[in-house]
Motif scaffolding. Structure first.
Motif, PDB file in Angstrom:
ATOM      1  N   HIS A  93       3.688 -13.928   8.905  1.00 23.64           N
ATOM      2  CA  HIS A  93       3.199 -12.653   9.446  1.00 23.64           C
ATOM      3  C   HIS A  93       2.397 -11.927   8.367  1.00 23.64           C
ATOM      4  N   ILE A  94       1.252 -11.385   8.751  1.00 24.03           N
ATOM      5  CA  ILE A  94       0.417 -10.605   7.831  1.00 24.03           C
ATOM      6  C   ILE A  94       0.222  -9.211   8.415  1.00 24.03           C
ATOM      7  N   ARG A  95       0.483  -8.206   7.609  1.00 23.35           N
ATOM      8  CA  ARG A  95       0.269  -6.820   8.035  1.00 23.35           C
ATOM      9  C   ARG A  95      -0.534  -6.084   6.966  1.00 23.35           C
ATOM     10  N   GLN A  96      -1.284  -5.095   7.407  1.00 24.87           N
ATOM     11  CA  GLN A  96      -2.104  -4.307   6.492  1.00 24.87           C
ATOM     12  C   GLN A  96      -1.521  -2.910   6.340  1.00 24.87           C
ATOM     13  N   TYR A  97      -1.374  -2.471   5.092  1.00 25.51           N
ATOM     14  CA  TYR A  97      -0.796  -1.160   4.799  1.00 25.51           C
ATOM     15  C   TYR A  97      -1.696  -0.407   3.819  1.00 25.51           C
ATOM     16  N   SER A  98      -1.927   0.867   4.132  1.00 24.46           N
ATOM     17  CA  SER A  98      -2.746   1.700   3.255  1.00 24.46           C
ATOM     18  C   SER A  98      -2.052   1.896   1.908  1.00 24.46           C
ATOM     19  N   LEU A  99      -2.859   1.985   0.868  1.00 23.49           N
ATOM     20  CA  LEU A  99      -2.349   2.314  -0.457  1.00 23.49           C
ATOM     21  C   LEU A  99      -2.186   3.830  -0.513  1.00 23.49           C
ATOM     22  N   SER A 100      -0.972   4.282  -0.796  1.00 25.11           N
ATOM     23  CA  SER A 100      -0.660   5.702  -0.610  1.00 25.11           C
ATOM     24  C   SER A 100      -0.626   6.512  -1.902  1.00 25.11           C
ATOM     25  N   ASP A 101      -0.975   5.903  -3.030  1.00 29.25           N
ATOM     26  CA  ASP A 101      -1.059   6.654  -4.278  1.00 29.25           C
ATOM     27  C   ASP A 101      -2.495   6.591  -4.792  1.00 29.25           C
ATOM     28  N   ALA A 102      -2.819   7.404  -5.757  1.00 28.40           N
ATOM     29  CA  ALA A 102      -4.165   7.401  -6.325  1.00 28.40           C
ATOM     30  C   ALA A 102      -4.398   6.124  -7.123  1.00 28.40           C
ATOM     31  N   PRO A 103      -5.652   5.693  -7.229  1.00 33.08           N
ATOM     32  CA  PRO A 103      -5.966   4.525  -8.070  1.00 33.08           C
ATOM     33  C   PRO A 103      -5.673   4.818  -9.536  1.00 33.08           C
TER      34      PRO A 103
END
Length: 404
Positions: A204-214
């Protein structure tokens, strides 16, 4: 370049696609997975069951047919989908498989109406469109691999920290298992997480936003646990992450991807408008904006059921206290007794036109939307009624692209 005759034939099928497009794409996925079950390791099964993937593809095919004489007009969409394909591992060798089954599905659904002439025209058009995707994605693969800290495919990351953000959202702090550098990302981008769940036949592959600053030595994803409802099952990956994955475990990540990104060259005020777990890319954007320009004016508006499921509330309020030009507003549709006692929100109920006009300091700003599709559709409509220019409204879909 397509022959004029081919263009005319493709354009003649636009009305048919408008009516039968989803039937064709449903049949396409049935045929493709029957012929190539290995592709079930790439595609999101939940989106298949909900019909979102079929609808997204139908919209894409319709747009390609409608603009077949000016394919450059759909290049932004090609780039957006290309980012998702790169993060999933779609390769050039997959395109002939898609083409073969798509043409077969058109023939199967339309029957005699799909003449040899029409099928041949679509085969020719598909070849041109596929080449555009392959070219865009080749560039994305190269950049992802060759940038500092970049990599090809999926890379193992260790869960350094697991933090409960609300009753339904948990953050995972991920560091590379090899101890080397990680690729930079733009606020608003996401990573794909590839998981092998015990008892499951497919990956299974899911996409999740990066929630901290770079710029941190880790990536942070903040995942909502999808508990399921009467008409849909619980989320296999999100539930497994919440209940089974612990600190020290390893997750496999793609390099960051996505075109929904913060424009740091914009001098006008920024407005971040989110619903539910849609706040995750917004948190990254707000942190980055204030790190780069502490005096930039920003408004953060978030809608949640109540305080129990409202993630990262304290962190955002701390930023607003530190930066007086930042305003935050919370709308709770189902506030708890504790929410009312603490006066933890600014509006009870759904965001409406009157309240939105009150809290917006200006409509001459750049607006970012993220959340469930019905929420974003409603917010876009309200912003347009407020007088916001459509070109100033930007949004991100979690999952296959839809329409607002």
């Amino acid at each position: 370049m397509l022959r004029q005759e081919t263009i005319q034939i493709i354009q003649s099928t636009v009305p048919v696609l408008e009516v039968h497009g989803t039937d064709i794409t449903k049949r396409f996925y049935q045929m493709m997975f029957a012929n190539h079950p290995e592709l079930l390791n790439i595609f999101n099964h939940a989106n298949q069951k909900k019909g979102r993937q079929q609808t997204a593809l139908a919209n894409a095919v319709y747009a390609a047919a409608k603009h077949i004489d000016q394919l450059e007009t759909i290049l932004p969409v090609v780039k957006e989908i290309g980012h998702k394909h790169r993060s999933l591992g779609i390769k050039p060798e997959h395109y002939p498989i898609v083409g073969e089954n798509l043409l077969a599905a058109i023939k199967d659904v339309l029957g005699e109406a799909a003449t040899d002439e029409i099928i041949q025209a679509w085969a020719e058009a598909y070849g041109v469109i596929a080449d555009a995707f392959i070219s865009v994605e080749a560039d994305l693969y190269e950049k992802a691999e060759q940038q500092e800290g970049g990599w090809e495919g999926f890379r193992p990351f260790r869960v350094e920290k697991k933090v409960t953000e609300s009753d339904v959202i948990t953050s995972f702090y991920l560091v590379p298992q090899d101890g080397n550098k990680i690729a930079k990302f733009e606020p608003g981008q996401y990573v794909s997480v590839r998981m092998e769940i015990p008892g499951e036949k497919n990956v299974h592959i899911r996409q999740y936003s990066l929630s901290d600053a770079p710029g941190k030595p880790y990536y942070r994803i903040s995942v909502k646990r999808e508990d399921g409802q009467a008409n849909q099952p619980e989320g296999k990956v999100s539930t497994y992450l919440h209940k089974q994955v612990e600190e020290g475990d390893v997750l496999w990540l793609s390099a960051p991807a996505g075109v929904f990104t913060l424009d740091l060259n914009e001098s006008r005020p920024m407005v971040f408008l989110s619903g539910g777990v849609g706040l995750t890319p917004m948190v990254s954007m707000l942190h980055t904006l204030l790190e780069k320009n502490p005096s930039h004016q920003a408004t953060f508006i978030h809608s949640a059921h109540n305080g129990n499921v409202h993630a990262m509330k304290d962190k955002i309020e701390e930023l607003a206290q530190k930066h007086e030009q930042v305003s935050v507003f919370w709308a709770y549709t189902e506030p708890t007794v504790q929410d009312r006692e603490r006066k933890a929100y600014h509006k009870e109920g759904y965001i409406d036109l009157g309240w939105l006009k009150e809290v917006l300091a200006t409509t001459n700003a750049r607006f970012y939307l993220c959340g469930p599709v019905p929420f974003m559709s409603a917010m876009k409509g309200l912003l347009l009624q407020c007088g916001v220019a459509e070109s100033d409204i930007h949004w991100e879909f979690f999952g296959p692209a839809a329409t607002l």
